[in-house]
Design a protein around this motif. Structure first.
Motif, mmCIF file in Angstrom:
data_model
loop_
_atom_site.group_PDB
_atom_site.id
_atom_site.type_symbol
_atom_site.label_atom_id
_atom_site.label_comp_id
_atom_site.label_asym_id
_atom_site.label_seq_id
_atom_site.Cartn_x
_atom_site.Cartn_y
_atom_site.Cartn_z
ATOM 1 N N SER A 1 0.835 -1.209 0.000
ATOM 2 C CA SER A 1 0.000 0.000 0.000
ATOM 3 C C SER A 1 0.859 1.243 0.000
ATOM 4 O O SER A 1 1.983 1.242 0.504
ATOM 5 N N ASN A 2 0.328 2.358 -0.546
ATOM 6 C CA ASN A 2 1.061 3.623 -0.448
ATOM 7 C C ASN A 2 0.850 4.276 0.922
ATOM 8 O O ASN A 2 1.430 5.312 1.205
ATOM 9 N N LEU A 3 0.026 3.692 1.768
ATOM 10 C CA LEU A 3 -0.225 4.094 3.157
ATOM 11 C C LEU A 3 -0.979 5.417 3.283
ATOM 12 O O LEU A 3 -1.222 5.887 4.404
ATOM 13 N N ALA A 4 -1.341 6.033 2.154
ATOM 14 C CA ALA A 4 -2.044 7.313 2.245
ATOM 15 C C ALA A 4 -3.377 7.158 2.977
ATOM 16 O O ALA A 4 -3.855 8.082 3.630
ATOM 17 N N LEU A 5 -3.960 5.980 2.876
ATOM 18 C CA LEU A 5 -5.269 5.757 3.488
ATOM 19 C C LEU A 5 -5.168 4.981 4.800
ATOM 20 O O LEU A 5 -6.176 4.509 5.326
ATOM 21 N N LEU A 6 -3.938 4.847 5.312
ATOM 22 C CA LEU A 6 -3.762 4.083 6.547
ATOM 23 C C LEU A 6 -4.442 4.809 7.712
ATOM 24 O O LEU A 6 -4.231 5.989 7.926
ATOM 25 N N SER B 1 1.929 12.957 -0.947
ATOM 26 C CA SER B 1 2.206 11.526 -0.894
ATOM 27 C C SER B 1 3.328 11.206 0.096
ATOM 28 O O SER B 1 3.236 10.285 0.901
ATOM 29 N N HIS B 2 4.418 12.003 0.029
ATOM 30 C CA HIS B 2 5.572 11.754 0.891
ATOM 31 C C HIS B 2 5.201 11.875 2.366
ATOM 32 O O HIS B 2 5.516 11.002 3.180
ATOM 33 N N LYS B 3 4.483 12.956 2.670
ATOM 34 C CA LYS B 3 4.086 13.206 4.058
ATOM 35 C C LYS B 3 3.270 12.033 4.597
ATOM 36 O O LYS B 3 3.496 11.551 5.717
ATOM 37 N N ASP C 1 10.235 6.858 -2.284
ATOM 38 C CA ASP C 1 11.220 7.084 -3.337
ATOM 39 C C ASP C 1 12.369 7.980 -2.910
ATOM 40 O O ASP C 1 13.311 8.180 -3.672
ATOM 41 N N GLY C 2 12.307 8.546 -1.705
ATOM 42 C CA GLY C 2 13.394 9.409 -1.261
ATOM 43 C C GLY C 2 12.857 10.638 -0.569
ATOM 44 O O GLY C 2 11.790 10.600 0.049
ATOM 45 N N PRO C 3 13.609 11.764 -0.685
ATOM 46 C CA PRO C 3 13.168 13.004 -0.040
ATOM 47 C C PRO C 3 11.845 13.497 -0.638
ATOM 48 O O PRO C 3 11.456 13.099 -1.747
ATOM 49 N N ALA C 4 11.185 14.408 0.088
ATOM 50 C CA ALA C 4 9.824 14.839 -0.254
ATOM 51 C C ALA C 4 9.667 15.291 -1.707
ATOM 52 O O ALA C 4 8.771 14.824 -2.416
ATOM 53 N N ASP C 5 10.553 16.166 -2.184
ATOM 54 C CA ASP C 5 10.324 16.725 -3.531
ATOM 55 C C ASP C 5 10.426 15.640 -4.595
ATOM 56 O O ASP C 5 9.629 15.582 -5.524
ATOM 57 N N LEU C 6 11.388 14.719 -4.425
ATOM 58 C CA LEU C 6 11.570 13.634 -5.397
ATOM 59 C C LEU C 6 10.381 12.666 -5.332
ATOM 60 O O LEU C 6 9.794 12.300 -6.353
ATOM 61 N N HIS C 7 10.040 12.275 -4.123
ATOM 62 C CA HIS C 7 8.954 11.333 -3.935
ATOM 63 C C HIS C 7 7.654 11.899 -4.510
ATOM 64 O O HIS C 7 6.942 11.227 -5.265
ATOM 65 N N ASN C 8 7.362 13.142 -4.184
ATOM 66 C CA ASN C 8 6.100 13.735 -4.644
ATOM 67 C C ASN C 8 6.075 13.946 -6.157
ATOM 68 O O ASN C 8 5.025 13.883 -6.782
#
Lengths: 394, 482
Positions: B189-194, B231-233, B214-221
């Protein structure tokens, strides 16, 4: 200190002549436990002797240089053995083998020792360059009979017992019977059998071994190299490597416990890292690997020029060897080497492995913080000392 | 010392020697890398190799000892060398005893993320069309429970599987009510709905969570867009919550390498370290789904990826040298293959291939695939690895289908051109789906395969470190048995 485990009695009387040898067990004069035919009251003073006679002991074992009574008279219908004072270490529960005509005795088992080993035979099909117990081609099958008799007398709470040789499996069928006795009489005792493992190349032997089903039985097998002729040269037997490795495989295939032992000397120590890398890769399922400093006795003295290497000269190779094994999840211990000649990374694996009766230290050790946790040295044979010996202080 | 015999007395005569099978590769003008039947490596010069092949060797010449310890030769009358190889090969291949231990349930294809590299071509709407029905789920369970393994793992995939959480509940409860198998559960899961409901359920049923980071916030998002751009948060918060509630070893994270990741491997690794995770899986993009459609897949080649991987691995080793145990999981997997004979059935790295034999995938609509990538291909219209449908197939008919048997038998590395003679064969695997996707052929032409280039690159790198960097080698040896 070296304990004298062999000796000659100064006196003995009352032994029947229909058999050549007896096995004796020493008991406290005041012991209330049921007397076995092999039990002897252990007497060290005149006063104890009196009590023994009073308690109707039919067999008395005296440790004395002669000051204790002469009352050893024909009139007394007792078996009596007297041994010199230097055997004062003997305690109740100890077991001895005694030869009637020569009066020679051998201490077979010491109840308060963690290092009891029983010699099964002096015959061997290897002829190792550093053998500490040089093989003899003699008919010594009586040793197995003596062991069978002894097993009935050994304390069943004994923690560990080792069978050594010679090659213990020389008469494998008889020896397997002895191990079955151990299973029945000493099921809680860790039984270690020193063997060159070659006999296990024969499936009949390894099947019989499995069928013993002693819960704490371990075969301790030496392996000196990852290459056939290098191992064969050390053990002086062509074809030994092939049989030994096959034997280890067959034992593990039948889920039997196996320890690999490597004695470190000038032929094995320089390549110990490679040998252990090979063991980690090919035999990672063995239960234990023991890397052992050389006991400079027996053939090791005769072959000193070929075998001596100062342990500090293989310190780094040994550390790498231990790392290869631990990384592969193999239990590894280092025996017989003092901590001052070992890399620190090896310390957790270094054990106080030298049997109590032949273990000693040098003066330098008295200043060392690590002495209480150190193997120290062998006192047997002609000890050689590393130039690296030094007190470790904080 | 007359009683003792000299070393020469124990030497074998050359006519008593036999060669054992080995593979080799030229690594320099005069250098060869040689691997025995179970993948132990040694290096030989050209002259040594020629002498070995001609058996112009004798005890004491150095080459004999090297070759004997590496099981390249044996005395003709000896048995131990061959028995050792046989025992080790048997151990290495014994993953085959666990047939189809993994069962993937795609409980929905819907997702609230819109990642351009999405390999499964997620859908955003229409609950009825893209969710798995209870009837389909129960038929899929019948098949999973008909597989021979005594212990199976059920993995919930999507889309975002938490969008159909009620079906996860239903399947877990139904699976637990059945007898005859031990079942482990994983939710990818991407855990966004956890939320607490999900966490409580996972805790009560001992369910593992596997997520993407995928890494730090800007890259991941950037890689993983969703409404709100958070998504990262949410992933980080989800990992923290899961570690706290379920335990630190009950949640894992995977990263996917995009072009934007290539220069940022240190930051990516640091993100994993900060979260207290015990390692990272440096993973390339796969040529499936949107990753192909959006041309993400073509933005870097195997070499660029290998450079990225090597920088990452060296950074991970540096972290270990500084005293923090932290692993790169793909290296750990390969090292386990290279330094031990433990059976590794990792579906993407085995031969016979893991398709069907390692895993079956039950899609939301009831079709059954031989692998997760197989259903990704189907979403793009290619049904090469669609084995059947839960409505009219059984475990047997799926696993014995011509499609599966063809894919497995045509891709065996043990006999494939280039693979069967490859020095790394013992540690590699067949990936028929990848090669079908990239070359239209389950076997594939290996010199053109990025999979092959990456495998050889990573193994070459690991060998180089093992041989030439003692401190790092000591760290890597420990990964093999962790």
């Amino acid at each position: 200190m070296t304990l004298p485990l062999y000796g000659t009695a100064s006196l003995s009387t009352g032994f029947q002549t229909d058999r050549a040898r007896s096995v004796l067990r020493l008991q406290s004069v005041d012991s209330n436990s049921e007397r076995h035919a092999a039990d002897f009251a252990l007497v060290k003073t005149g006063e104890e002797f009196g009590r023994a006679v009073e308690a109707n002991w039919p067999s008395i074992f005296i440790v004395s240089d002669g000051s204790i009574p002469g009352p050893v008279s024909e009139a007394l219908e007792c078996r009596v053995v007297t041994v010199p004072q230097k055997y004062d270490y003997l305690r109740d529960g100890d077991v001895l083998g005694f030869d009637h005509s020569s009066k020679k005795f051998r201490t077979l088992f010491r109840k308060n020792s963690a290092h009891n080993s029983l010699l099964v035979t002096e015959r061997c099909n290897n002829y190792c360059l550093m053998c500490s117990q040089p093989p003899k081609d003699v008919d010594d099958r009586w040793l197995l009979d003596e062991i069978k008799e002894s097993l009935a007398l050994i304390d069943p709470n004994t923690h560990a017992l080792t069978f050594t040789g010679g090659e213990t499996l020389s008469d494998w069928e008889d020896f397997i019977e002895v191990l079955k006795e151990c299973r029945d009489r000493l099921p809680r005792t860790a039984v270690q059998v020193l063997t060159n493992g070659r006999a296990f190349a024969d499936s009949r032997v390894v099947d019989a071994w499995r069928d013993i089903a002693h819960p704490k039985l371990m075969a301790a097998i030496p392996l000196y190299a990852s290459v056939d002729h290098l191992h064969d040269h050390v053990v002086q037997a062509k074809g030994a490597f092939d049989e030994t490795v096959l034997g280890i495989l067959k034992l593990k295939d039948r889920r039997q416990r196996v320890e690999i032992r490597v004695v470190l000397h000038a032929l094995t120590a320089p390549m110990i890292a490679e040998t252990c890398r090979w063991i980690a890769r090919n035999l990672p399922f063995v239960d234990h690997v023991a890397l052992m400093g050389l006991e400079n006795t027996g053939f090791a003295i005769a072959n000193d020029a070929m075998l001596w290497i100062d342990p500090v000269d293989y310190r780094d190779a040994l550390a790498l060897a231990v790392d290869h094994l631990t990384a592969a999840g193999v239990n590894v211990s280092v025996y017989n080497l003092p901590k001052c000649v070992l890399a620190r990374s090896v310390w957790p694996h270094a054990l106080q492995s030298i049997s109590d009766w032949k273990n000693g230290f040098v003066d330098e050790c008295n200043r060392c913080d690590e002495k209480p946790d150190c193997s120290g040295f062998f006192t047997t044979g002609r000890p050689r000392f590393s130039r690296g010996i030094h007190a470790i202080t904080a | 010392m007359a009683r003792f015999l000299a070393p020469e007395a124990f030497s074998a005569a050359t006519e008593d020697l036999s060669l054992l099978p080995f593979n080799l590769e030229r690594t320099g003008t005069n250098q060869y890398l040689v691997a025995n039947m179970v993948g132990d490596f040694i290096r030989l010069t050209e002259d040594e190799l020629n002498r070995l092949v001609d058996l112009r060797i004798r005890p004491g010449d150095g080459l004999y000892e090297k070759a004997y310890a590496a099981h390249l030769i044996t005395g003709t009358n000896q048995t131990a060398q061959r028995q050792l190889l046989a025992a080790r090969l048997r151990s290495r291949m014994s993953f085959l005893r666990q047939v189809t231990p993994l069962h993937i349930f795609v409980v929905t294809l819907r997702c609230e993320h819109s990642c351009p590299y999405c390999q499964v071509s997620r859908q955003s709407t229409d609950r009825s069309r893209f969710d798995m029905s209870e009837e389909t789920a129960m038929r899929a369970l019948d098949i999973a429970f008909a597989s021979p393994s005594g212990r199976i793992k059920i993995e919930f995939q999507g889309g975002e599987p938490l969008l159909n959480f009620p079906m996860i509940r239903t399947i877990v409860e139904a699976a637990k009510a059945r007898s005859g198998k031990k079942v482990d559960f994983v939710i990818a899961s991407n855990l966004a709905l956890l939320d607490d409901t999900v966490l409580d359920f996972c805790k009560a049923n001992n369910i593992l969570l596997s997520t993407s980071l995928d890494g730090p916030a800007d890259l991941h998002n950037k890689n993983r867009p969703r409404p709100g751009g958070n998504s990262h948060k949410l992933a980080v918060a989800g990992i923290r919550a899961a570690r706290e509630v379920l335990g630190p070893d009950r949640v894992g994270a995977l990263m996917t390498t995009t072009e934007a990741s290539l220069d940022r491997v240190d930051e990516i690794i640091d993100q994993y370290l900060q979260l207290g995770l015990d390692g990272i899986f440096l993973r390339p993009l796969s040529p499936f789904g949107f990753a192909v459609k959006t041309k993400q897949f073509q933005k870097y080649d195997a070499n660029k990826w290998l450079n990225f991987y090597e920088r990452g691995l060296r950074r991970v080793l540096e972290i270990n040298r500084q005293g923090t145990p932290f692993r790169e999981f793909y290296a750990a997997l390969i090292l386990t293959r290279m330094l031990s004979d433990r059976p590794i059935g990792y579906v993407d790295l085995r031969s016979p291939a893991g398709v069907g034999l390692g895993a079956l995938v039950y899609n939301y609509d009831g079709s059954v695939f031989a692998s997760d990538e197989g259903r990704m291909l189907a979403e793009a219209g290619d049904n090469a690895f669609r084995l059947g449908h839960v409505d009219h197939d059984t475990y047997k008919s799926l696993v014995l289908s011509d499609k599966l048997i063809d894919a497995v038998s045509s891709s065996l590395t043990q006999c494939a051109p280039e693979c069967s003679t490859c020095v790394y064969e013992s540690h590699c695997g067949a990936d028929p789906v990848y090669h079908h996707a990239t070359q239209g052929d389950a076997l594939g032409i290996k010199p053109l395969s990025a999979f092959c280039a990456r495998q050889k690159g990573i193994m070459g790198l690991l060998l180089d470190i093992l041989e030439n960097s003692p401190k790092d080698a000591a760290i890597l040896r420990r990964w093999a048995n962790a």
